[in-house]
Design an enzyme around this catalytic site. Sequence first.
Site, PDB file in Angstrom:
ATOM      1  N   GLY A 234      22.357  24.056  40.595  1.00 42.66           N
ATOM      2  CA  GLY A 234      22.006  25.436  40.294  1.00 42.66           C
ATOM      3  C   GLY A 234      21.093  25.505  39.098  1.00 42.66           C
ATOM      4  O   GLY A 234      20.887  24.512  38.387  1.00 42.66           O
TER       5      GLY A 234
ATOM      6  N   ARG B 192      26.288  34.806  32.539  1.00 42.93           N
ATOM      7  CA  ARG B 192      26.592  33.998  33.721  1.00 42.93           C
ATOM      8  C   ARG B 192      26.361  34.798  34.998  1.00 42.93           C
ATOM      9  O   ARG B 192      25.997  34.253  36.026  1.00 42.93           O
ATOM     10  CB  ARG B 192      28.038  33.506  33.648  1.00 42.93           C
ATOM     11  CG  ARG B 192      28.289  32.528  32.498  1.00 42.93           C
ATOM     12  CD  ARG B 192      29.747  32.091  32.437  1.00 42.93           C
ATOM     13  NE  ARG B 192      29.994  31.170  31.333  1.00 42.93           N
ATOM     14  CZ  ARG B 192      30.367  31.548  30.122  1.00 42.93           C
ATOM     15  NH1 ARG B 192      30.521  32.821  29.858  1.00 42.93           N
ATOM     16  NH2 ARG B 192      30.584  30.654  29.181  1.00 42.93           N
TER      17      ARG B 192
ATOM     18  N   PRO C 204      27.819  31.525  37.878  1.00 39.01           N
ATOM     19  CA  PRO C 204      29.144  31.966  37.414  1.00 39.01           C
ATOM     20  C   PRO C 204      30.244  31.361  38.277  1.00 39.01           C
ATOM     21  O   PRO C 204      30.316  31.635  39.470  1.00 39.01           O
ATOM     22  CB  PRO C 204      29.085  33.488  37.541  1.00 39.01           C
ATOM     23  CG  PRO C 204      28.058  33.739  38.608  1.00 39.01           C
ATOM     24  CD  PRO C 204      27.063  32.616  38.523  1.00 39.01           C
TER      25      PRO C 204
ATOM     26  N   ASP D 283      37.199  27.045  28.222  1.00 39.84           N
ATOM     27  CA  ASP D 283      37.552  28.124  27.303  1.00 39.84           C
ATOM     28  C   ASP D 283      38.898  27.845  26.640  1.00 39.84           C
ATOM     29  O   ASP D 283      39.099  28.098  25.450  1.00 39.84           O
ATOM     30  CB  ASP D 283      37.602  29.453  28.055  1.00 39.84           C
ATOM     31  CG  ASP D 283      36.361  29.680  28.887  1.00 39.84           C
ATOM     32  OD1 ASP D 283      35.367  30.186  28.351  1.00 39.84           O
ATOM     33  OD2 ASP D 283      36.398  29.320  30.082  1.00 39.84           O
TER      34      ASP D 283
ATOM     35  N   ARG E 290      38.396  25.293  24.021  1.00 39.35           N
ATOM     36  CA  ARG E 290      37.790  25.920  22.834  1.00 39.35           C
ATOM     37  C   ARG E 290      38.843  26.682  22.034  1.00 39.35           C
ATOM     38  O   ARG E 290      38.865  26.618  20.794  1.00 39.35           O
ATOM     39  CB  ARG E 290      36.669  26.860  23.273  1.00 39.35           C
ATOM     40  CG  ARG E 290      35.432  26.147  23.788  1.00 39.35           C
ATOM     41  CD  ARG E 290      34.480  27.102  24.492  1.00 39.35           C
ATOM     42  NE  ARG E 290      33.236  26.422  24.871  1.00 39.35           N
ATOM     43  CZ  ARG E 290      32.393  26.860  25.791  1.00 39.35           C
ATOM     44  NH1 ARG E 290      32.659  27.991  26.445  1.00 39.35           N
ATOM     45  NH2 ARG E 290      31.293  26.185  26.067  1.00 39.35           N
TER      46      ARG E 290
ATOM     47  N   HIS F  77      35.833  33.054  33.719  1.00 31.95           N
ATOM     48  CA  HIS F  77      35.108  32.182  32.792  1.00 31.95           C
ATOM     49  C   HIS F  77      33.861  32.963  32.387  1.00 31.95           C
ATOM     50  O   HIS F  77      32.799  32.852  32.981  1.00 31.95           O
ATOM     51  CB  HIS F  77      34.722  30.862  33.459  1.00 31.95           C
ATOM     52  CG  HIS F  77      33.817  30.005  32.612  1.00 31.95           C
ATOM     53  ND1 HIS F  77      34.113  29.656  31.318  1.00 31.95           N
ATOM     54  CD2 HIS F  77      32.598  29.451  32.879  1.00 31.95           C
ATOM     55  CE1 HIS F  77      33.137  28.910  30.829  1.00 31.95           C
ATOM     56  NE2 HIS F  77      32.207  28.778  31.756  1.00 31.95           N
TER      57      HIS F  77
END
Length: 306
Positions: free
Chosen positions: A76, A85, A118, A145, A148, A172
């Site tokens: 992509g 996204r 996305p 995520d 993080r 996300h």
Amino acid sequence: MKIGIIGSGFVGSAAAFALVWRGVAHELVLVDINREKAKAEALDISHALPFASYCNIWAGDYADLEGADVIIVTAGVNQKPGETREDLLARNQDVFKQIAAQIIQYAADAVILIASNPVDVMTAYIIKESKLSPHRVFGTGTILDTARFRTLLAQHLHLAPQSVHAHVIGEHGDSEVLIWSSAKVGTVSVDEFAKMTGRTLTTDDKNYIDDNVRNSAYHIIEGKGATYYGIAGGITRICEAIKNNENAILNVTSLQESIGSVKDVCLSLPTIINRNGIRQVLYPPISENERKLLIKSAEKIKFLSS
């Protein structure tokens, strides 16, 4: 384990290197519309083999994906600075329609892991186009995520990230939900731990962590053009769980029958992963406000997917 990676850009090549370095794959096939790029990446990574576990890594075509245990889709267009996204959606759907057809033809028995953004919408699209079992088609979702969140919270509390147990669920993307209500360090809540150790964990502290989890991708893209090391680590961890039949709990995006009033939507929840893909999705206890935010996240994804 034989793994195929569709897409040899930043994410695909970083994932390939991580899979080789961790010894997850014994055979790794890189497929890209730019065959020379795939060849070059395979050759470069092969030069690290004397320092890692053996792996037969090479560039191939879709037909070479036959017999793969896992297919990772990273193909992509890249997310541009300032681009969400969701902006990627229209540009990526045409690419994914072709990919789905090739997967059906050559690797219909593999576990399919989507990493392209996305990711929630792309996962739903591949499930719809391929008509494969939703238990064997899922996306990387909020695994990054969540990493993080744990990393930033650990830094604030002066801990190792592995000692922090906290989750990000939902999209996300911008509507993701950080689950503060069940975040723990060892067996105690993060709030209790902060008090025990004399650390602050105020509303401002939590807002700072939330903002940096939610927007870190934009900061990284602005600074260096793309994010790839973190997600490569997440991809590798998922593949390890599949290879070793671990029944590991990881936050990935998969098809949910309903989230509130939202039906048939792909989003992330804690999920048990083994060699067959998804064994079971877990619905964690969350606060009422977190539940409302999760439903809003589901509504957003469903809108983008329609």
